[in-house]
Design an enzyme around this catalytic site. Structure first.
Site, PDB file in Angstrom:
ATOM      1  N   TYR A 183     -29.303 -43.314  28.888  1.00 43.07           N
ATOM      2  CA  TYR A 183     -27.898 -42.907  29.049  1.00 43.07           C
ATOM      3  C   TYR A 183     -27.008 -44.142  29.194  1.00 43.07           C
ATOM      4  CZ  TYR A 183     -23.938 -40.440  31.301  1.00 43.07           C
ATOM      5  OH  TYR A 183     -22.699 -39.932  31.639  1.00 43.07           O
ATOM      6  N   THR A 195     -19.204 -31.894  37.890  1.00 46.28           N
ATOM      7  CA  THR A 195     -19.409 -30.952  36.779  1.00 46.28           C
ATOM      8  C   THR A 195     -20.894 -30.601  36.771  1.00 46.28           C
ATOM      9  OG1 THR A 195     -20.015 -32.648  35.199  1.00 46.28           O
ATOM     10  CG2 THR A 195     -17.655 -32.160  35.407  1.00 46.28           C
ATOM     11  N   ASP A 249     -21.915 -29.723  16.728  1.00 42.10           N
ATOM     12  CA  ASP A 249     -22.945 -30.575  17.331  1.00 42.10           C
ATOM     13  C   ASP A 249     -22.580 -31.990  16.928  1.00 42.10           C
ATOM     14  OD1 ASP A 249     -25.125 -32.212  17.829  1.00 42.10           O
ATOM     15  OD2 ASP A 249     -26.603 -30.681  17.320  1.00 42.10           O
TER      16      ASP A 249
HETATM   17  P1  NAD Z   1     -21.092 -31.165  31.257  1.00 40.26           P
HETATM   18  O1  NAD Z   1     -22.547 -31.177  31.090  1.00 40.26           O
HETATM   19  O2  NAD Z   1     -20.472 -30.113  32.077  1.00 40.26           O
HETATM   20  O3  NAD Z   1     -20.356 -31.128  29.841  1.00 40.26           O
HETATM   21  C1  NAD Z   1     -20.893 -31.689  28.684  1.00 40.26           C
HETATM   22  C2  NAD Z   1     -20.465 -30.833  27.507  1.00 40.26           C
HETATM   23  O4  NAD Z   1     -20.968 -31.449  26.303  1.00 40.26           O
HETATM   24  C3  NAD Z   1     -21.042 -29.419  27.565  1.00 40.26           C
HETATM   25  O5  NAD Z   1     -20.037 -28.471  27.278  1.00 40.26           O
HETATM   26  C4  NAD Z   1     -22.112 -29.436  26.492  1.00 40.26           C
HETATM   27  O6  NAD Z   1     -22.367 -28.181  25.898  1.00 40.26           O
HETATM   28  C5  NAD Z   1     -21.538 -30.418  25.501  1.00 40.26           C
HETATM   29  N1  NAD Z   1     -22.554 -30.968  24.599  1.00 40.26           N
HETATM   30  C6  NAD Z   1     -23.796 -31.400  24.894  1.00 40.26           C
HETATM   31  N2  NAD Z   1     -24.441 -31.776  23.777  1.00 40.26           N
HETATM   32  C7  NAD Z   1     -23.573 -31.585  22.749  1.00 40.26           C
HETATM   33  C8  NAD Z   1     -23.624 -31.803  21.356  1.00 40.26           C
HETATM   34  N3  NAD Z   1     -24.727 -32.284  20.756  1.00 40.26           N
HETATM   35  N4  NAD Z   1     -22.528 -31.519  20.614  1.00 40.26           N
HETATM   36  C9  NAD Z   1     -21.425 -31.000  21.193  1.00 40.26           C
HETATM   37  N5  NAD Z   1     -21.297 -30.770  22.492  1.00 40.26           N
HETATM   38  C10 NAD Z   1     -22.360 -31.070  23.272  1.00 40.26           C
HETATM   39  O7  NAD Z   1     -20.745 -32.615  31.855  1.00 40.26           O
HETATM   40  P2  NAD Z   1     -19.360 -33.428  31.970  1.00 40.26           P
HETATM   41  O8  NAD Z   1     -19.387 -34.181  33.221  1.00 40.26           O
HETATM   42  O9  NAD Z   1     -18.190 -32.578  31.689  1.00 40.26           O
HETATM   43  O10 NAD Z   1     -19.580 -34.476  30.790  1.00 40.26           O
HETATM   44  C11 NAD Z   1     -18.523 -34.882  29.948  1.00 40.26           C
HETATM   45  C12 NAD Z   1     -18.690 -36.354  29.588  1.00 40.26           C
HETATM   46  O11 NAD Z   1     -18.501 -37.157  30.752  1.00 40.26           O
HETATM   47  C13 NAD Z   1     -20.075 -36.715  29.055  1.00 40.26           C
HETATM   48  O12 NAD Z   1     -19.929 -37.640  27.996  1.00 40.26           O
HETATM   49  C14 NAD Z   1     -20.726 -37.407  30.227  1.00 40.26           C
HETATM   50  O13 NAD Z   1     -21.745 -38.295  29.831  1.00 40.26           O
HETATM   51  C15 NAD Z   1     -19.545 -38.092  30.848  1.00 40.26           C
HETATM   52  N6  NAD Z   1     -19.714 -38.480  32.246  1.00 40.26           N
HETATM   53  C16 NAD Z   1     -19.989 -37.547  33.205  1.00 40.26           C
HETATM   54  C17 NAD Z   1     -20.121 -37.946  34.526  1.00 40.26           C
HETATM   55  C18 NAD Z   1     -20.413 -36.958  35.630  1.00 40.26           C
HETATM   56  O14 NAD Z   1     -20.778 -37.396  36.737  1.00 40.26           O
HETATM   57  N7  NAD Z   1     -20.253 -35.674  35.424  1.00 40.26           N
HETATM   58  C19 NAD Z   1     -19.968 -39.297  34.850  1.00 40.26           C
HETATM   59  C20 NAD Z   1     -19.693 -40.213  33.853  1.00 40.26           C
HETATM   60  C21 NAD Z   1     -19.548 -39.798  32.544  1.00 40.26           C
END
Ligand code: NAD
Length: 258
Positions: free
Chosen positions: A148, A183, A58
């Site tokens: 965020y 995602t 975490d």
């Molecule tokens: P996702 O929700 O599929 O993946 C996020 C992952 O982080 C999950 O596996 C989740 O279990 C894990 N997670 C959440 N809280 C946690 C914690 N406290 N400790 C450890 N792991 C934790 O979404 P994603 O798109 O793969 O997100 C990855 C990164 O990209 C994130 O930082 C997100 O903010 C960023 N992001 C995503 C987008 C989008 O549109 N998907 C856009 C910009 C940035």
């Protein structure tokens, strides 16, 4: 020859989404990978499939970081790379955002990134790399994601300061700023535990939605972000540090009025 041969990289939030694709690509490119997440079953299954290490982490808990870094160095003898990828998103106007929701987003996205830099850089080999995952909303505003966006702006500050402080050890620190990526965070169909959702149709629907907003006419794919993470983790980016990299299909380039 892989682009990451001989390197050991920890990817947070790697059980699914962008982190999963980063873990997959980094293994293909020869790295030893630690898959870190709070989704233990999914993370363990992925690590087993890839021949990687799974660590429960975490990112908002300092003790978890210490155990995770211990686990990686015990398994592989060193750590050369960190991708701070874990993150959470909640939708609320600022007026409607409860303080505990704001704080949880800061704890995971911002404090998690800080703890990652602090815990890993202290034990990282010289010449290592850190890639922080900010967002499009780290460089511009977006209504209804205030907590965020604030946390993602903060990640760019952490990136720049860490780059300055770690440059003497040739540790490079950069940030990725993805736009909308297909995602679970942007496409809940990926979360359907029954597997009954038509995720491909949901992705096509998102492409149609983003056609109006994004110059390249579609939502991004997590594999595309993984390729940027590879670039920033490997030697192809050897003279780059302290920078944000926007990967958004041109969304931030401006507006088109014709
Ligand atoms: P996702 O929700 O599929 O993946 C996020 C992952 O982080 C999950 O596996 C989740 O279990 C894990 N997670 C959440 N809280 C946690 C914690 N406290 N400790 C450890 N792991 C934790 O979404 P994603 O798109 O793969 O997100 C990855 C990164 O990209 C994130 O930082 C997100 O903010 C960023 N992001 C995503 C987008 C989008 O549109 N998907 C856009 C910009 C940035």
């Amino acid at each position: 020859m892989g682009k990451l041969d001989g390197r050991v990289v920890l990817v947070t939030g790697a059980a699914r989404g962008q982190g999963e694709q980063e873990a997959r690509l980094f293994r293909e490119e020869g790295a030893e990978v630690a898959v870190a997440d709070v989704l233990d079953d999914r993370g363990r299954d992925l690590a087993k499939e890839l021949g990687a290490l799974y660590v429960h982490l975490d990112v908002s808990r300092e003790g978890d970081w210490e155990s995770a870094v211990d686990g990686v160095t015990e398994a592989y003898g060193r750590i050369d790379g960190l991708v701070n990828n874990a993150g959470i998103l909640r939708f609320n106007t600022l007026i409607d955002t409860p303080l505990d929701e704001f704080m949880r987003i800061v704890e995971v996205n911002q404090v998690g990134c800080f703890l990652g830099i602090k815990s890993v850089a202290a034990r990282m080999a010289d010449g290592g790399t850190i890639v922080n995952t900010a967002s499009y909303t780290g460089v511009t505003g977006m209504a209804a994601v205030g907590a965020y966006a604030a946390s993602k702006h903060a990640i760019l500050g952490l990136t720049r300061v860490a780059a300055l402080e770690l440059a003497a050890r040739n540790i490079r620190v950069n940030a990725m700023c993805p736009g909308a990526i297909d995602t679970a965070m942007s496409n809940p169909a990926h979360l359907d535990p029954t597997g009954a959702s038509d995720t491909e149709e949901a992705s096509r629907a998102l492409d149609r939605f983003y056609r109006k907003l994004v110059p390249l006419g579609r939502i991004g794919r997590p594999e595309e972000v993984a390729r940027l993470a590879l670039f920033l983790t490997g030697d192809d980016s050897s003279y780059i540090t302290g920078q944000p990299f926007v990967i958004d299909g041109g969304w931030l380039a401006g507006v088109n009025v014709v």
